[in-house]
Write an enzyme that holds these catalytic residues in place. Structure first.
Site, PDB file in Angstrom:
ATOM      1  N   ASN A  38       0.240   3.088  -2.847  1.00  0.00           N
ATOM      2  CA  ASN A  38       0.494   4.531  -2.754  1.00  0.00           C
ATOM      3  C   ASN A  38       0.681   5.025  -1.320  1.00  0.00           C
ATOM      4  OD1 ASN A  38      -2.313   3.925  -2.485  1.00  0.00           O
ATOM      5  ND2 ASN A  38      -2.816   6.071  -2.806  1.00  0.00           N
ATOM      6  N   LYS A  55      -2.551  -8.876   2.297  1.00  0.00           N
ATOM      7  CA  LYS A  55      -1.771  -8.850   1.064  1.00  0.00           C
ATOM      8  C   LYS A  55      -1.475  -7.393   0.698  1.00  0.00           C
ATOM      9  CE  LYS A  55      -2.305  -8.961  -3.580  1.00  0.00           C
ATOM     10  NZ  LYS A  55      -1.024  -8.300  -3.829  1.00  0.00           N
ATOM     11  N   ASP A  58       0.659  -4.521  -1.535  1.00  0.00           N
ATOM     12  CA  ASP A  58       1.281  -4.507  -2.851  1.00  0.00           C
ATOM     13  C   ASP A  58       2.738  -4.946  -2.701  1.00  0.00           C
ATOM     14  OD1 ASP A  58       0.957  -3.315  -5.789  1.00  0.00           O
ATOM     15  OD2 ASP A  58       2.942  -2.756  -5.028  1.00  0.00           O
ATOM     16  N   GLU A  76     -12.629   0.987  -0.511  1.00  0.00           N
ATOM     17  CA  GLU A  76     -12.369   2.392  -0.799  1.00  0.00           C
ATOM     18  C   GLU A  76     -11.686   2.450  -2.154  1.00  0.00           C
ATOM     19  OE1 GLU A  76      -9.434   5.790  -0.073  1.00  0.00           O
ATOM     20  OE2 GLU A  76     -10.199   5.255   1.911  1.00  0.00           O
ATOM     21  N   CYS A  82      -5.804   8.825  -3.470  1.00  0.00           N
ATOM     22  CA  CYS A  82      -7.186   8.685  -3.944  1.00  0.00           C
ATOM     23  C   CYS A  82      -8.049   9.895  -3.608  1.00  0.00           C
ATOM     24  CB  CYS A  82      -7.809   7.416  -3.386  1.00  0.00           C
ATOM     25  SG  CYS A  82      -7.746   7.308  -1.580  1.00  0.00           S
ATOM     26  N   GLU A  84      -9.726   9.161 -13.810  1.00  0.00           N
ATOM     27  CA  GLU A  84      -8.766   9.391 -12.739  1.00  0.00           C
ATOM     28  C   GLU A  84      -7.348   9.298 -13.301  1.00  0.00           C
ATOM     29  OE1 GLU A  84      -8.139   7.928  -8.137  1.00  0.00           O
ATOM     30  OE2 GLU A  84      -8.694   6.426  -9.625  1.00  0.00           O
TER      31      GLU A  84
END
Length: 525
Positions: A166, A189, A191, A262, A296, A394
């Protein structure tokens, strides 16, 4: 209805082949397998990437351990030089990285700009301060003047860093910088869908003097490279879902490897009775719909005092309906696309289930394929109840539910009634009252008269979550020192920690006990 802006031609949503080839050359991959990632704005192919294997990860660790010894041996001031150069280089190439972030994520340019600012400012913060943070520090000894103590900081070794889709540029580079400044090397790594921006900044830092193999990027699915990535790490840094964080913690626990996580959030915003309604309504747009809600720390629960509810909610809904959706590589659109089709499906399911169970749509509420394949309207829902998935789970999309409240104790209890505790927002003209409310909220960051940026972008202060929202902190001193092992070195002088000469232990014990009172009286201890 949220209005679309014209979508530019398909050519604008492609990358030149020579750019792709330069970026993917930084992927640690020795095999022939590839994967193609799409452009969220159009669904058309964006880039073809080589995929890393388990053997590629193991080889990357071998190179990283070799590089780490030389990197850690450099003075901190020398390690900081590439990152001091980075801020100006980013400014000079701003449009290039903003385009790339938009193309791989589908976000609006104004939200890509937040990533640009985060990397530039956070990197500069640590590059300026790392030397002081890492210097040996004198600590008070057991026997004043006779016991001399120093605290030393050593790098962990090789850090495994897993960053999300994101905010790929910000949540990759801005965590990697302190890890590297602390003397570690990093196996990263990102995404797969959003790895290009990380490859871009690695390419840039290499040109600015970052040594080879200090930061390596692997690309692939967790099922293939997840275990080897974690099995050799000396520390793990992860940003992502709570489910993913728990799996990582369980995986590294047998080796007693430390980590920072997180994780998710179901963040509340509280509009008190004395809030500036217009300011709060406009602030809620950014708090709820930045990056199409795929953040987030974005707001998903909005609590409004009954005295201003009937003014605030209609105005907020009106502003939401007026938002512009668009896929252009400019600053015109208020909100962009969602990044993944699967996330669009999850958001749609949450909204549809809530509406079927009795929730009222005040704005938005549906996908917008007329704008692009993964657009969803910014959505405001009323009458959301606890039996709806939208209430507590969420959503991670451009959806917020609004609730009326009567008094301060009630709203604090409702805001805290969640397994998460990442971020919160309080709106009031009385900042002192806002701070009192903030202190009662179970969230790692609380913003007064702002949605999330005031706390997050204050890099001198720690950022992280309570409860199921995470372990550890990024930013501030903690954001760098977590990547170190602390060592205490104490030397004893003139008098040993045992009876001197022929003095018996009983007399020595009396002497030490008297010494405690004396040190207390003199405020030495």
């Amino acid at each position: 209805m949220a209005t679309p802006t014209p979508t530019q031609g398909a050519a604008e949503h492609r990358l030149p082949q020579n750019v792709i080839e330069q970026l993917v050359s930084h992927i640690a991959s020795g095999g022939s397998e590839t994967t193609t990632i799409p452009a969220p704005f159009t669904g058309e192919p964006l880039a073809t990437l080589p995929v890393s294997t388990a053997d590629d990860v193991k080889a990357a660790y071998e190179r990283a351990r070799e590089a780490q010894r030389a990197w850690a041996a450099r003075p901190v001031s020398e390690r900081a030089k590439p990152f001091l150069r980075l801020a100006e280089a980013l400014v000079d190439r701003r449009d290039e990285i903003l385009d790339l972030i938009q193309l791989e994520t589908g976000k609006a340019r104004r939200h890509a700009m937040e990533e640009f600012l985060d990397v530039a400012l956070c990197s500069l913060y640590y590059a300026r301060r790392a030397d002081k943070m890492l210097k040996p520090k004198r600590r008070q000894g057991m026997m004043p003047g006779l016991t001399r103590v120093r605290e030393l900081r050593h790098p962990k070794g090789v850090v495994a860093l897993i960053s999300p889709w994101n905010y790929p540029f910000a949540l990759g580079a801005s965590d990697i910088v302190p890890a590297l400044l602390a003397g570690n090397t990093v196996i990263h790594k990102p995404d797969t869908q959003t790895c290009l921006s990380s490859l871009w900044v690695l390419d840039l830092l290499t040109a600015l003097g970052l040594p080879k193999d200090v930061w390596q990027i692997v690309v692939g699915e967790p099922a293939e490279i997840g275990d080897p990535l974690l099995e050799e790490a000396d520390y793990v840094s992860f940003t992502g879902s709570t489910r993913g964080g728990k799996a990582i913690a369980a995986k590294v626990a047998p080796r007693l490897v430390n980590y920072s996580l997180e994780l998710g959030g179901k963040n509340p915003m509280i509009v008190l009775a004395d809030a500036d309604v217009e300011r709060a309504a406009r602030g809620a747009l950014r708090a709820c719909f930045t990056n199409a809600g795929q953040l987030c720390i974005s707001i998903e629960r909005l609590y409004v005092h009954e005295d201003v509810y009937d003014r605030f909610v209609p105005r907020f809904a009106e502003l939401t309906r007026a938002m512009k959706l668009g896929a252009g590589l400019d600053f015109d659109a208020d909100m962009g696309s969602m990044t993944y089709a699967r996330q669009l499906a999850a958001v749609t399911a949450h909204v549809d289930q809530a509406v079927a169970a009795g929730a009222t749509v005040l704005a938005g509420g549906k996908a917008r394929p007329d704008v692009g394949p993964q657009f969803f309207e910014p959505t405001v829902l009323e009458n959301v109840t606890t039996d709806m998935d939208l209430c507590a789970s969420e959503t991670f999309g451009p959806v917020v539910s609004v609730y009326r409240f009567r008094d301060e104790d009630e709203v604090i209890a409702r805001a805290n009634d969640t397994e998460y505790g990442l971020n919160a927002s309080v709106w009031t003209k009385d900042v002192a009252r806002g701070r009192r409310v903030a202190a009662r909220l179970q969230a790692g960051t609380v913003n007064i008269n702002d949605g999330y940026g005031a706390a997050y972008a204050s890099y001198d202060a720690p950022m992280g979550g309570f409860k199921q929202s995470g372990v550890g902190r990024r930013h501030g001193t903690e954001g760098l020192l977590k990547f170190t092992e602390v060592q205490t070195v104490a030397s004893q002088h003139l008098m040993d920690l045992e009876p001197p000469g022929s003095m018996g232990y009983e007399k020595f014990a009396d002497l030490m006990a008297t010494g405690i009172k004396t040190m207390k009286k003199l405020r030495i201890k």
